[in-house]
Scaffold this motif. Structure first.
Motif, PDB file in Angstrom:
ATOM      1  N   GLU A 217       0.842  -1.194   0.000  1.00  0.00           N
ATOM      2  CA  GLU A 217       0.000   0.000   0.000  1.00  0.00           C
ATOM      3  C   GLU A 217       0.878   1.245   0.000  1.00  0.00           C
ATOM      4  OE1 GLU A 217      -3.849  -0.073   2.368  1.00  0.00           O
ATOM      5  OE2 GLU A 217      -2.625  -1.528   3.469  1.00  0.00           O
ATOM      6  N   ILE A 218       0.502   2.209  -0.780  1.00  0.00           N
ATOM      7  CA  ILE A 218       1.259   3.459  -0.842  1.00  0.00           C
ATOM      8  C   ILE A 218       0.289   4.639  -0.790  1.00  0.00           C
ATOM      9  CG2 ILE A 218       3.144   2.409  -2.169  1.00  0.00           C
ATOM     10  CD1 ILE A 218       1.998   3.746  -4.667  1.00  0.00           C
ATOM     11  N   TYR A 219       0.866   5.822  -0.583  1.00  0.00           N
ATOM     12  CA  TYR A 219       0.073   7.052  -0.583  1.00  0.00           C
ATOM     13  C   TYR A 219       0.100   7.689  -1.973  1.00  0.00           C
ATOM     14  CZ  TYR A 219       0.268   6.896   4.538  1.00  0.00           C
ATOM     15  OH  TYR A 219       0.145   6.521   5.860  1.00  0.00           O
ATOM     16  N   THR A 220      -0.896   8.472  -2.252  1.00  0.00           N
ATOM     17  CA  THR A 220      -0.891   9.291  -3.469  1.00  0.00           C
ATOM     18  C   THR A 220      -0.168  10.599  -3.151  1.00  0.00           C
ATOM     19  OG1 THR A 220      -2.955  10.427  -2.941  1.00  0.00           O
ATOM     20  CG2 THR A 220      -3.114   8.313  -4.118  1.00  0.00           C
ATOM     21  N   PRO A 221       0.309  11.310  -4.167  1.00  0.00           N
ATOM     22  CA  PRO A 221       0.914  12.626  -3.900  1.00  0.00           C
ATOM     23  C   PRO A 221      -0.041  13.558  -3.156  1.00  0.00           C
ATOM     24  CG  PRO A 221       1.443  11.899  -6.122  1.00  0.00           C
ATOM     25  CD  PRO A 221       0.457  10.914  -5.576  1.00  0.00           C
ATOM     26  N   GLY A 222      -1.337  13.497  -3.470  1.00  0.00           N
ATOM     27  CA  GLY A 222      -2.297  14.343  -2.767  1.00  0.00           C
ATOM     28  C   GLY A 222      -2.393  13.995  -1.293  1.00  0.00           C
ATOM     29  N   GLN A 223      -2.344  12.711  -0.966  1.00  0.00           N
ATOM     30  CA  GLN A 223      -2.383  12.302   0.438  1.00  0.00           C
ATOM     31  C   GLN A 223      -1.123  12.750   1.176  1.00  0.00           C
ATOM     32  OE1 GLN A 223      -3.049   8.092  -0.257  1.00  0.00           O
ATOM     33  NE2 GLN A 223      -5.201   8.245   0.398  1.00  0.00           N
ATOM     34  N   LEU A 224       0.027  12.660   0.511  1.00  0.00           N
ATOM     35  CA  LEU A 224       1.268  13.139   1.136  1.00  0.00           C
ATOM     36  C   LEU A 224       1.152  14.627   1.466  1.00  0.00           C
ATOM     37  CD1 LEU A 224       4.225  12.872   2.009  1.00  0.00           C
ATOM     38  CD2 LEU A 224       4.879  13.285  -0.380  1.00  0.00           C
ATOM     39  N   ARG A 341       7.758   5.125   3.136  1.00  0.00           N
ATOM     40  CA  ARG A 341       8.949   4.489   2.567  1.00  0.00           C
ATOM     41  C   ARG A 341       8.565   3.675   1.328  1.00  0.00           C
ATOM     42  NH1 ARG A 341      14.097   2.036   3.594  1.00  0.00           N
ATOM     43  NH2 ARG A 341      14.082  -0.233   3.337  1.00  0.00           N
ATOM     44  N   HIS A 342       7.450   2.930   1.411  1.00  0.00           N
ATOM     45  CA  HIS A 342       6.985   2.171   0.252  1.00  0.00           C
ATOM     46  C   HIS A 342       6.653   3.112  -0.908  1.00  0.00           C
ATOM     47  CE1 HIS A 342       7.154  -1.387   2.543  1.00  0.00           C
ATOM     48  NE2 HIS A 342       5.986  -1.303   3.146  1.00  0.00           N
ATOM     49  N   SER A 343       6.036   4.225  -0.595  1.00  0.00           N
ATOM     50  CA  SER A 343       5.677   5.188  -1.638  1.00  0.00           C
ATOM     51  C   SER A 343       6.927   5.738  -2.306  1.00  0.00           C
ATOM     52  CB  SER A 343       4.853   6.330  -1.037  1.00  0.00           C
ATOM     53  OG  SER A 343       3.687   5.842  -0.420  1.00  0.00           O
ATOM     54  N   PHE A 344       7.917   6.126  -1.504  1.00  0.00           N
ATOM     55  CA  PHE A 344       9.182   6.623  -2.056  1.00  0.00           C
ATOM     56  C   PHE A 344       9.758   5.624  -3.054  1.00  0.00           C
ATOM     57  CE2 PHE A 344      13.748   5.956  -1.846  1.00  0.00           C
ATOM     58  CZ  PHE A 344      14.239   7.166  -2.310  1.00  0.00           C
ATOM     59  N   ALA A 345       9.855   4.334  -2.639  1.00  0.00           N
ATOM     60  CA  ALA A 345      10.484   3.324  -3.487  1.00  0.00           C
ATOM     61  C   ALA A 345       9.694   3.111  -4.774  1.00  0.00           C
ATOM     62  CB  ALA A 345      10.609   2.013  -2.718  1.00  0.00           C
ATOM     63  N   SER A 346       8.370   3.054  -4.674  1.00  0.00           N
ATOM     64  CA  SER A 346       7.542   2.803  -5.855  1.00  0.00           C
ATOM     65  C   SER A 346       7.637   3.946  -6.857  1.00  0.00           C
ATOM     66  CB  SER A 346       6.089   2.588  -5.440  1.00  0.00           C
ATOM     67  OG  SER A 346       5.966   1.439  -4.627  1.00  0.00           O
ATOM     68  N   ARG A 370      12.586  -6.137  -5.723  1.00  0.00           N
ATOM     69  CA  ARG A 370      11.840  -6.640  -6.880  1.00  0.00           C
ATOM     70  C   ARG A 370      10.483  -7.193  -6.454  1.00  0.00           C
ATOM     71  NH1 ARG A 370      14.288  -6.675 -11.614  1.00  0.00           N
ATOM     72  NH2 ARG A 370      16.543  -6.383 -11.688  1.00  0.00           N
ATOM     73  N   ARG A 371      10.449  -7.754  -5.255  1.00  0.00           N
ATOM     74  CA  ARG A 371       9.189  -8.327  -4.783  1.00  0.00           C
ATOM     75  C   ARG A 371       8.145  -7.244  -4.529  1.00  0.00           C
ATOM     76  NH1 ARG A 371       9.732 -11.500   0.642  1.00  0.00           N
ATOM     77  NH2 ARG A 371      11.073 -12.754  -0.709  1.00  0.00           N
ATOM     78  N   TYR A 372       8.585  -6.100  -3.945  1.00  0.00           N
ATOM     79  CA  TYR A 372       7.618  -5.109  -3.490  1.00  0.00           C
ATOM     80  C   TYR A 372       7.514  -3.869  -4.389  1.00  0.00           C
ATOM     81  CZ  TYR A 372       7.526  -7.833   0.779  1.00  0.00           C
ATOM     82  OH  TYR A 372       7.377  -8.854   1.679  1.00  0.00           O
ATOM     83  N   TYR A 373       8.584  -3.530  -5.082  1.00  0.00           N
ATOM     84  CA  TYR A 373       8.595  -2.246  -5.776  1.00  0.00           C
ATOM     85  C   TYR A 373       8.688  -2.378  -7.283  1.00  0.00           C
ATOM     86  CZ  TYR A 373       9.621  -1.115  -0.954  1.00  0.00           C
ATOM     87  OH  TYR A 373       9.576  -1.037   0.405  1.00  0.00           O
ATOM     88  N   PHE A 374       8.567  -3.607  -7.788  1.00  0.00           N
ATOM     89  CA  PHE A 374       8.586  -3.769  -9.236  1.00  0.00           C
ATOM     90  C   PHE A 374       7.154  -3.693  -9.763  1.00  0.00           C
ATOM     91  CE2 PHE A 374       9.717  -6.059 -13.256  1.00  0.00           C
ATOM     92  CZ  PHE A 374      10.696  -5.170 -13.644  1.00  0.00           C
ATOM     93  N   HIS A 375       6.413  -2.724  -9.246  1.00  0.00           N
ATOM     94  CA  HIS A 375       5.033  -2.471  -9.673  1.00  0.00           C
ATOM     95  C   HIS A 375       4.977  -0.991 -10.051  1.00  0.00           C
ATOM     96  CE1 HIS A 375       3.704  -6.329  -7.946  1.00  0.00           C
ATOM     97  NE2 HIS A 375       4.564  -6.054  -6.988  1.00  0.00           N
ATOM     98  N   PRO A 376       5.484  -0.651 -11.219  1.00  0.00           N
ATOM     99  CA  PRO A 376       5.652   0.769 -11.568  1.00  0.00           C
ATOM    100  C   PRO A 376       4.340   1.542 -11.563  1.00  0.00           C
ATOM    101  CG  PRO A 376       5.896  -0.645 -13.500  1.00  0.00           C
ATOM    102  CD  PRO A 376       5.867  -1.546 -12.312  1.00  0.00           C
ATOM    103  N   GLN A 377       4.428   2.746 -11.029  1.00  0.00           N
ATOM    104  CA  GLN A 377       3.306   3.679 -11.051  1.00  0.00           C
ATOM    105  C   GLN A 377       3.420   4.532 -12.318  1.00  0.00           C
ATOM    106  OE1 GLN A 377       0.988   3.499  -8.574  1.00  0.00           O
ATOM    107  NE2 GLN A 377       2.211   1.749  -7.880  1.00  0.00           N
ATOM    108  N   PRO A 378       2.336   5.131 -12.749  1.00  0.00           N
ATOM    109  CA  PRO A 378       2.430   6.039 -13.905  1.00  0.00           C
ATOM    110  C   PRO A 378       3.457   7.139 -13.641  1.00  0.00           C
ATOM    111  CG  PRO A 378       0.140   5.562 -13.388  1.00  0.00           C
ATOM    112  CD  PRO A 378       0.956   4.973 -12.268  1.00  0.00           C
TER     113      PRO A 378
END
Length: 409
Positions: A217-224, A341-346, A370-378
């Motif tokens: 789970e990550i945050y959106t830029p708006g949530q940050l 931290r997850h959001s930063f990496a993604s 690779r397990r957690y952050y190889f899910h590229p965001q737009p």
């Protein structure tokens, strides 16, 4: 009865073996020979010469073939062993060898209870540069297991360990962590002679739970942006270290006790090398127990560069959970553990596409990344993450370069 003073009345030969027959004073005949490996002479009387010759022949053949006699009692024992091992389709010889090996292991292995070995494990690990988090796992979680199994460690079975883990009622990731700690305990026991050195331990037989490979789970830029607007001033820098540098929340905000000096160590502003645009996460607070260097990008500098020249801790307070609990009702969305931290990496990986560099920045293994952050965001959304700026930079624009983020001129 003494044998005749004259020589043998007959000598039976078989190869190099000679078995003499003497006539006794009472008219009987005596066969004389030495068993293999024996020094004394064996004597067997017979009434008739023909019977003595047959026995001498059998004895000569047996000795020539290197065979030893089997007593009736030994023959009964062999028959009994054959009956016992027959259901297992194994020979008596193989069964006896297996039993002897097991018995040898039992006597060769030292005996100690699980709590006794756990105590020595903690003493041993205390001298190594291990993270506080890992030491807590060994001390608390493995300690609870040791108290639950206050028996000799060689008496604990894999099924019992698996049942114990299942009944803890914790999540799969935590269950795996506790299982790994228990394996560490058993391997330590094996290394120091409390368990057989040539066998897999019972703890290793317990399989890890396969975890979901879904993106975290990550945050959106708006949530940050909402988080930074509502967080208390004392915790804003803690938020920025996670959101824009990928620092672990416990590395950024928690006090750590040095195992060498006993001093309390926190992330300090003196750990920031402003001119080199580097942050040094020192071994004393790093999860891995090793120094790590993180790049200071321009978005982080926009939020925190006013601390240049300061010498105090990044977080003066010690309980971030109080602030995150307070933020929950204000934000309108759930607080995500490690979410910044997850959001930063993604978002970082969406732009850089460089797993090797991300591994160094975050202090993870490449496999974990690779397990957690190889899910590229737009990419368009990822860029907005770095455009969350303080009010005085609201009109600024952040663009991406190969070395980091910087302001466009």
């Amino acid at each position: 009865m003494k044998k005749s003073k004259r020589g043998p009345v007959a000598t039976i030969r078989e190869g190099s073996v000679a078995v003499p027959i003497y006539k006794l004073g009472d008219g009987r005949y005596q066969v004389c020979f030495r068993e293999l490996g024996e020094t004394g002479l064996t004597k067997r009387p017979r009434i008739r010469l023909a019977a003595a010759k047959r026995f001498a022949k059998e004895t000569a053949i047996r000795l020539a073939n290197g065979q030893v006699p089997i007593s009736p009692a030994l023959r009964e024992q062999i028959i009994h062993i054959e009956k016992v091992v027959a259901p297992f389709s194994v020979s008596p010889v193989a069964a006896i060898e297996q039993w002897a090996n097991w018995r040898r292991d039992q006597f060769a292995t030292k005996h100690a209870t699980v709590p006794e070995i756990h105590k020595q494990l903690l003493v041993s690990k205390h001298d190594h540069k291990l993270s506080d988090r890992y030491m807590r796992l060994l001390r608390d979680d493995v300690g609870t297991f040791a108290r639950a199994f206050a028996v000799h460690i060689d008496a604990v079975r894999a099924l019992e360990i698996e049942t114990y883990l299942r009944e803890l009622g914790v999540g799969n990731r935590r269950r795996n962590n506790i299982r790994d700690g228990i394996v560490t305990l058993f391997l330590y026991a094996k290394e120091h002679g409390w368990l057989p050195a040539d066998k897999i331990t019972e703890a290793e037989k317990v399989k890890r739970i396969e975890l979901d490979r879904e993106a975290p789970e990550i945050y959106t830029p708006g949530q940050l942006k909402v988080i930074l607007e509502h967080v208390a001033d004392d915790w804003r820098d803690w938020i920025c270290c996670q959101a824009f540098l990928g620092v672990r929340p416990e590395e950024a905000g928690k006090p750590h006790t040095s195992r060498r000096s006993g001093d309390i160590r926190k992330l300090m502003w003196t750990d920031f090398m402003w001119d080199e645009k580097q942050l040094r996460i020192v071994a004393a607070i790093s999860k891995t127990g090793r120094d790590r260097y993180v790049t200071l990008n321009e978005t982080f500098l926009a939020w925190c560069s006013h601390h240049r020249g300061e010498t105090g801790p990044v977080c003066k307070l010690d309980r971030p959970d109080r602030e995150t609990s307070r933020l929950g009702p204000l934000l309108g969305f759930d607080w995500i553990n490690d979410g910044l931290r997850h959001s930063f990496a993604s978002y970082w990986n969406s732009i850089h596409r460089d797993m090797a560099r991300l591994k160094e920045e975050m202090g993870n293994s490449e496999q974990v990344n690779r397990r957690y952050y190889f899910h590229p965001q737009p990419v368009a959304i990822a860029k907005k993450w770095w455009q969350v700026l303080p009010a005085e930079f609201a009109t600024g624009k952040i663009i991406q370069s190969s070395l980091g983020l910087h302001f466009a001129s």
